[in-house]
Design a protein around this motif. Structure first.
Motif, PDB file in Angstrom:
ATOM      1  N   PRO A 153      -0.115  -5.437  -7.851  1.00 28.74           N
ATOM      2  CA  PRO A 153      -0.055  -6.895  -7.983  1.00 28.74           C
ATOM      3  C   PRO A 153      -1.280  -7.564  -7.373  1.00 28.74           C
ATOM      4  CG  PRO A 153       2.016  -6.023  -7.134  1.00 28.74           C
ATOM      5  CD  PRO A 153       1.028  -4.898  -7.108  1.00 28.74           C
ATOM      6  N   LYS A 154      -1.675  -8.676  -7.955  1.00 27.25           N
ATOM      7  CA  LYS A 154      -2.822  -9.441  -7.472  1.00 27.25           C
ATOM      8  C   LYS A 154      -2.668  -9.781  -5.994  1.00 27.25           C
ATOM      9  CE  LYS A 154      -5.064 -13.947  -8.191  1.00 27.25           C
ATOM     10  NZ  LYS A 154      -4.749 -14.450  -6.857  1.00 27.25           N
ATOM     11  N   GLU A 155      -1.437 -10.129  -5.587  1.00 27.55           N
ATOM     12  CA  GLU A 155      -1.216 -10.505  -4.195  1.00 27.55           C
ATOM     13  C   GLU A 155      -1.552  -9.356  -3.245  1.00 27.55           C
ATOM     14  OE1 GLU A 155       0.906 -10.755  -6.620  1.00 27.55           O
ATOM     15  OE2 GLU A 155       1.124 -12.910  -6.961  1.00 27.55           O
ATOM     16  N   SER A 156      -1.199  -8.130  -3.636  1.00 24.23           N
ATOM     17  CA  SER A 156      -1.480  -6.971  -2.776  1.00 24.23           C
ATOM     18  C   SER A 156      -2.976  -6.695  -2.707  1.00 24.23           C
ATOM     19  CB  SER A 156      -0.747  -5.732  -3.307  1.00 24.23           C
ATOM     20  OG  SER A 156       0.654  -5.908  -3.279  1.00 24.23           O
ATOM     21  N   ILE A 157      -3.658  -6.809  -3.840  1.00 22.76           N
ATOM     22  CA  ILE A 157      -5.110  -6.591  -3.848  1.00 22.76           C
ATOM     23  C   ILE A 157      -5.805  -7.623  -2.971  1.00 22.76           C
ATOM     24  CG2 ILE A 157      -7.154  -6.422  -5.311  1.00 22.76           C
ATOM     25  CD1 ILE A 157      -5.285  -5.721  -7.638  1.00 22.76           C
ATOM     26  N   LEU A 197      -8.271  -7.144   0.286  1.00 24.75           N
ATOM     27  CA  LEU A 197      -9.620  -7.712   0.341  1.00 24.75           C
ATOM     28  C   LEU A 197      -9.787  -8.591   1.576  1.00 24.75           C
ATOM     29  CD1 LEU A 197     -10.148  -8.671  -3.414  1.00 24.75           C
ATOM     30  CD2 LEU A 197     -11.191  -6.769  -2.187  1.00 24.75           C
ATOM     31  N   ARG A 198      -8.765  -9.403   1.871  1.00 28.45           N
ATOM     32  CA  ARG A 198      -8.850 -10.265   3.050  1.00 28.45           C
ATOM     33  C   ARG A 198      -8.877  -9.451   4.332  1.00 28.45           C
ATOM     34  NH1 ARG A 198      -5.239 -13.529  -0.001  1.00 28.45           N
ATOM     35  NH2 ARG A 198      -3.445 -12.598   1.080  1.00 28.45           N
ATOM     36  N   LEU A 249     -10.916  -0.874  -8.098  1.00 27.79           N
ATOM     37  CA  LEU A 249     -10.542   0.299  -7.310  1.00 27.79           C
ATOM     38  C   LEU A 249      -9.176   0.101  -6.658  1.00 27.79           C
ATOM     39  CD1 LEU A 249     -11.513   3.062  -6.019  1.00 27.79           C
ATOM     40  CD2 LEU A 249     -12.175   1.671  -4.064  1.00 27.79           C
ATOM     41  N   LEU A 250      -8.992  -1.052  -6.025  1.00 26.23           N
ATOM     42  CA  LEU A 250      -7.721  -1.338  -5.355  1.00 26.23           C
ATOM     43  C   LEU A 250      -6.603  -1.615  -6.349  1.00 26.23           C
ATOM     44  CD1 LEU A 250      -9.045  -3.640  -2.490  1.00 26.23           C
ATOM     45  CD2 LEU A 250      -8.222  -1.297  -2.262  1.00 26.23           C
ATOM     46  N   GLY A 251      -6.943  -2.071  -7.540  1.00 26.82           N
ATOM     47  CA  GLY A 251      -5.917  -2.379  -8.524  1.00 26.82           C
ATOM     48  C   GLY A 251      -5.447  -1.189  -9.318  1.00 26.82           C
ATOM     49  N   GLU A 307      -2.227   3.485  -4.550  1.00 28.73           N
ATOM     50  CA  GLU A 307      -0.916   2.865  -4.372  1.00 28.73           C
ATOM     51  C   GLU A 307      -0.938   2.056  -3.071  1.00 28.73           C
ATOM     52  OE1 GLU A 307       1.892   3.054  -6.155  1.00 28.73           O
ATOM     53  OE2 GLU A 307       1.710   4.774  -7.509  1.00 28.73           O
ATOM     54  N   LEU A 308      -1.032   0.738  -3.193  1.00 31.79           N
ATOM     55  CA  LEU A 308      -1.085  -0.107  -2.004  1.00 31.79           C
ATOM     56  C   LEU A 308       0.279  -0.289  -1.354  1.00 31.79           C
ATOM     57  CD1 LEU A 308      -3.539  -2.919  -3.178  1.00 31.79           C
ATOM     58  CD2 LEU A 308      -4.031  -0.998  -1.657  1.00 31.79           C
ATOM     59  N   ALA A 309       1.352  -0.155  -2.133  1.00 30.97           N
ATOM     60  CA  ALA A 309       2.695  -0.418  -1.600  1.00 30.97           C
ATOM     61  C   ALA A 309       3.436   0.840  -1.183  1.00 30.97           C
ATOM     62  CB  ALA A 309       3.522  -1.178  -2.643  1.00 30.97           C
ATOM     63  N   GLN A 310       2.834   2.019  -1.307  1.00 37.92           N
ATOM     64  CA  GLN A 310       3.517   3.261  -0.958  1.00 37.92           C
ATOM     65  C   GLN A 310       3.830   3.289   0.530  1.00 37.92           C
ATOM     66  OE1 GLN A 310       4.297   5.306  -3.298  1.00 37.92           O
ATOM     67  NE2 GLN A 310       5.027   7.115  -2.256  1.00 37.92           N
ATOM     68  N   PRO A 311       5.054   3.690   0.922  1.00 35.47           N
ATOM     69  CA  PRO A 311       5.375   3.764   2.347  1.00 35.47           C
ATOM     70  C   PRO A 311       4.402   4.658   3.101  1.00 35.47           C
ATOM     71  CG  PRO A 311       7.368   3.972   1.025  1.00 35.47           C
ATOM     72  CD  PRO A 311       6.216   4.022   0.065  1.00 35.47           C
TER      73      PRO A 311
END
Length: 780
Positions: A428-432, A436-437, A468-470, A474-478
């Motif tokens: 999701p855009k919010e996670s990316i 970035l922030r 790359l991040l999108g 997996e940004l949300a993986q535990p």
């Protein structure tokens, strides 16, 4: 094909008996991915042994990529087994997996970590099924070649078991069959060869000259063909020689633990500096209850090799099996002691596994990065591009959001009703933006990654960091325990360190895994953690595809599919990604075959079907009914179809109501509904009558059991789709119906004792028709 079938048999049996996990290998045209991954992994492991390192990492990158992909497949399979058992919280089953999950050390109170359990499961599944399937293949080959032995083995089974089922107590009462298997292993050992490399120029046995680094194959298959032991018929198949008495007599010819005993005997017989120049490291396991022999062998090996000229790489490592963490202990020794010592001795900046050495800490990474500004786009290529045709919400304003997606398929990509569509999602855009922030990166920044080990990240080219991040991680993986410990090492204040230490230890399950706390979540929770972006990337798993049941039929449109999914706002990547798609958007997909049993019967005019589902579990059955409607429109006669569907109510999530009403009017299906959120006392007569005051689909099944049993007696196939909870409740109702409504159809046992009750016999009957006339597709 016989070998493949034995592989299916042994994997399924091993997983079911020791883990209560069903691979259902016989219901796929292809072998289960774990089997293929195991086979390819073992072959490549053998091939990598004689190669120089540069060949594996540079010249043969494709083979190396496949090698690490196979390892990931095996780990994902083991993780699925563990996850399935944990989700079945009410299970009282006692087996190997429950022992590993629930076992508590009586002295320390410690339990096996998930990583240790996964490592053990992989070893157990590989070692257990591979050699056993090979033995069975060779055994049947020998029996077919020797009809007399075949008849004797068959008679032994028939005399003992008769026409009843084979039971566990029968296993030690089949001496001839045991002899057949022993004789098979003698003639055709399932590990026939091991490869060795010469450390120096030498002459073996005073006859055979070999040069340094030459590969020598030790052909173990010949070790049990010595005529001095087995007589002149040593090369012939003769199970008689392996009957219990003969077998025990021959075993006495060998000393106890002679693989180990001969080695220790040889080692202690050395008198000079025969091992001069040999570099070595020793890690030993034992159990302190065996006080006289506890760690005696590893200590003997360690001191003796050193006394005979060996050069110790690092200190001896030891583990006590009584503490229940042998694999974790070994891993800690490996990272804290062995690999740092290897770096000192050989100057290696990287470990063999591509992990950080102790001197560099958990934060060190095999990745070095720099950023640039030019724009380009890189997408994954392991799936093909499809296009969204339409997207809509199926539920009313009060209903839990369930959505429908219509997709234009890539050219040549075919499917059947009941198959899956694998979707490669995007974070999701919010996670990316959060990532970035956190690392203070511009949205239009580019990144170039260089890596000296296997990675799924794009390397040696400039790509947008946003992509790359999108697309790739997996940004949300535990977060894993190791990942949390890496953050612990990077934390700059004591309070954060203490909290992260607790999260990686006793609080991991309740506060990290269960709550699905990601590395990114922890970085925002603990701003003092100073983690380089390269280390952050190294801690993230690669993006993976998600499977969804296709909710359409190719008879409707062979070039289009539809998906029906629940947009659960609190759950990570895939559903959020699908909900973000609009007509014209591109997506990456591939078709995955469902189990062979989970398809419409070929004789649609003769075999009735009963479909049972709730919520989005209706997806494959919409495809079934759409296909039946198309067949009827083409003039075909169809056997009856019942659809039992549970939802909240007619105004909230009675999915595909208009279509089902139309198909019901033409005779393609008869729908029986249950409404969980309707107040049946509100005087709404039409709703009350339609749902028959049944709140859940299993209630409706029981209410309409006479109609269901009528179709069952006509040879109906039953399909169930929904959550695991629904699957279990439907099973209980079905077994109860078999027990009470069709007593005359249940064969009795040979005698009294366990399993002789009506309900238990009904359960056995149910298990015998599972995946034949009763097919399930359950999901989390």
């Amino acid at each position: 094909m016989a070998g493949d079938n034995f592989t299916r048999l042994t994997l399924d049996t091993l997983a079911l008996c020791s883990m209560n996990f069903r691979f259902n290998s016989y219901y796929h045209d292809n072998l289960y991915p774990f089997i293929n991954a195991t086979n390819d992994f073992l072959v490549e492991s053998g091939n990598r042994f004689p190669r120089p390192a540069i060949a594996n990492h540079v010249i043969l990158r494709q083979a190396t990529n496949r090698f690490w992909s196979d390892i990931q497949t095996m780990r994902e399979t083991a993780q699925a087994v563990v996850r399935s058992r944990k989700e079945d919280a009410g299970s009282a089953r006692k087996d190997l997996l429950s022992a590993m999950l629930d076992g508590v050390d009586p002295k320390t109170g410690g339990k096996l970590s998930d990583d240790s359990i996964i490592d053990n499961l992989i070893t157990f599944l590989i070692a257990g099924h591979e050699t056993t399937s090979g033995m069975l293949s060779f055994a049947f080959y020998q029996l077919i070649k020797h009809p007399g032995a075949y008849r004797r083995a068959q008679k032994e089974v028939d005399d003992l078991v008769g026409t009843g089922p084979i039971r566990a107590e029968h296993m030690n009462k089949l001496p001839y069959l045991s002899a057949v298997l022993r004789e098979t292993l003698r003639l055709s050992p399932t590990i026939p060869i091991i490869a060795l490399r010469a450390r120096k120029d030498d002459v073996i046995g005073g006859k055979y000259a070999i040069s340094k680094d030459q590969i020598v194959l030790a052909f173990l298959a010949k070790t049990h063909l010595d005529p001095r032991v087995f007589g002149e018929t040593a090369s012939e198949f003769d199970p008689e020689r392996m009957l219990d008495a003969n077998f025990e007599r021959r075993n006495k010819e060998f000393p106890d633990n002679w693989n180990a005993a001969l080695f220790c005997g040889w080692l202690t017989s050395l008198e000079g500096s025969e091992l001069d120049g040999l570099s070595y490291a020793v890690y030993g396991c034992g159990h302190h209850d065996w006080t006289q022999t506890f760690h005696r062998v590893p200590k003997l090996v360690d001191t003796t090799i050193r006394a005979r000229g060996g050069s110790r790489i690092c200190d001896l490592g030891l583990s006590d099996a009584a503490q229940g963490e042998m694999f974790a202990d070994f891993e800690q020794w490996e990272y804290d002691v062995f690999w740092p010592a290897m770096k000192v001795k050989y100057g290696a900046a990287e470990t063999a596994h591509g992990e950080a050495t102790h001197g560099e800490g958990q934060l060190a990474s095999a990745l070095s990065v720099h950023f640039s500004a030019p724009r380009s786009s890189t997408l994954r290529q392991d799936v093909r591009e499809a296009a969204v045709v339409s997207a809509k919400t199926l539920t009313g304003p009060r209903g839990s959001p369930k959505r429908h997606l219509e997709i234009q398929m890539p050219d040549g990509m075919a499917y059947q009703a009941g198959d899956y569509l694998a979707v490669l999602p995007v974070n999701p855009k919010e996670s990316i933006d959060r990532a970035l922030r956190r690392f203070q990166l511009a949205r239009d920044a580019y990144i170039t990654i260089k890596a000296n080990r296997q990675t799924t990240l794009p390397t040696n080219s400039s790509v947008p960091v946003y992509d790359l991040l999108g697309y790739y991680v997996e940004l949300a993986q535990p977060a894993t325990k190791r990942g949390i410990l890496a953050l612990h090492e990077a934390a700059k204040d004591d309070a954060a360190k203490q909290q992260l230490q607790a999260l990686a230890g006793p609080l991991y399950t309740s506060e990290a895994a269960t709550k699905r706390v990601s590395i990114l979540d922890l970085l925002h929770r603990f701003p003092s953690v100073d983690l380089p972006f390269s280390s952050f990337l190294a801690l993230l798993p690669p993006m993976r595809g998600r499977q969804y049941s296709i909710s359409s039929s190719p008879l409707w449109d062979a070039q289009r599919t539809t998906l029906t999914y629940w947009n659960r706002q609190h759950v990570g990547v895939a559903s959020s990604y699908l909900a973000s798609l609009a007509p014209g958007d591109k997506m990456r997909v591939s078709v995955r075959l469902s189990y062979a049993a989970f398809h419409l019967p070929s004789d649609v005019d003769k075999t009735p079907i009963v479909c049972i589902c709730a919520g989005t579990g209706i997806a494959p059955f919409r495809g079934f009914m759409q296909e039946r409607a198309a067949q009827m429109a083409a003039g075909r006669n169809l056997a009856p179809a019942l659809l039992f569907f549970g939802c909240r109510g007619p105004s909230s999530d009675d999915l595909y109501r208009d279509e089902l009403d139309k198909w019901q009017a033409m005779g393609a299906v008869e729908v029986r509904r249950a409404y969980s959120r309707v107040n049946f006392g509100d005087g709404n007569g039409s709703v009350v009558g339609e749902a028959c005051r049944c709140r859940y689909v299993d209630d409706r099944l029981w209410h309409d059991r006479a109609d269901l049993m009528e179709l069952w007696d006509r040879g109906a196939k039953v399909f169930v789709c929904g959550s695991r909870g629904i699957g279990e409740r439907v099973k209980k109702v079905f077994v109860k119906m078999l027990s009470l409504e069709r007593q005359d159809h249940i064969p009795g046992d040979a005698g009294p004792g366990p399993g002789s009750s009506q309900e238990q016999r009904a359960l056995k009957l149910f298990e015998s028709i599972r995946n034949q006339r009763y097919a399930t597709d359950v999901f989390d």
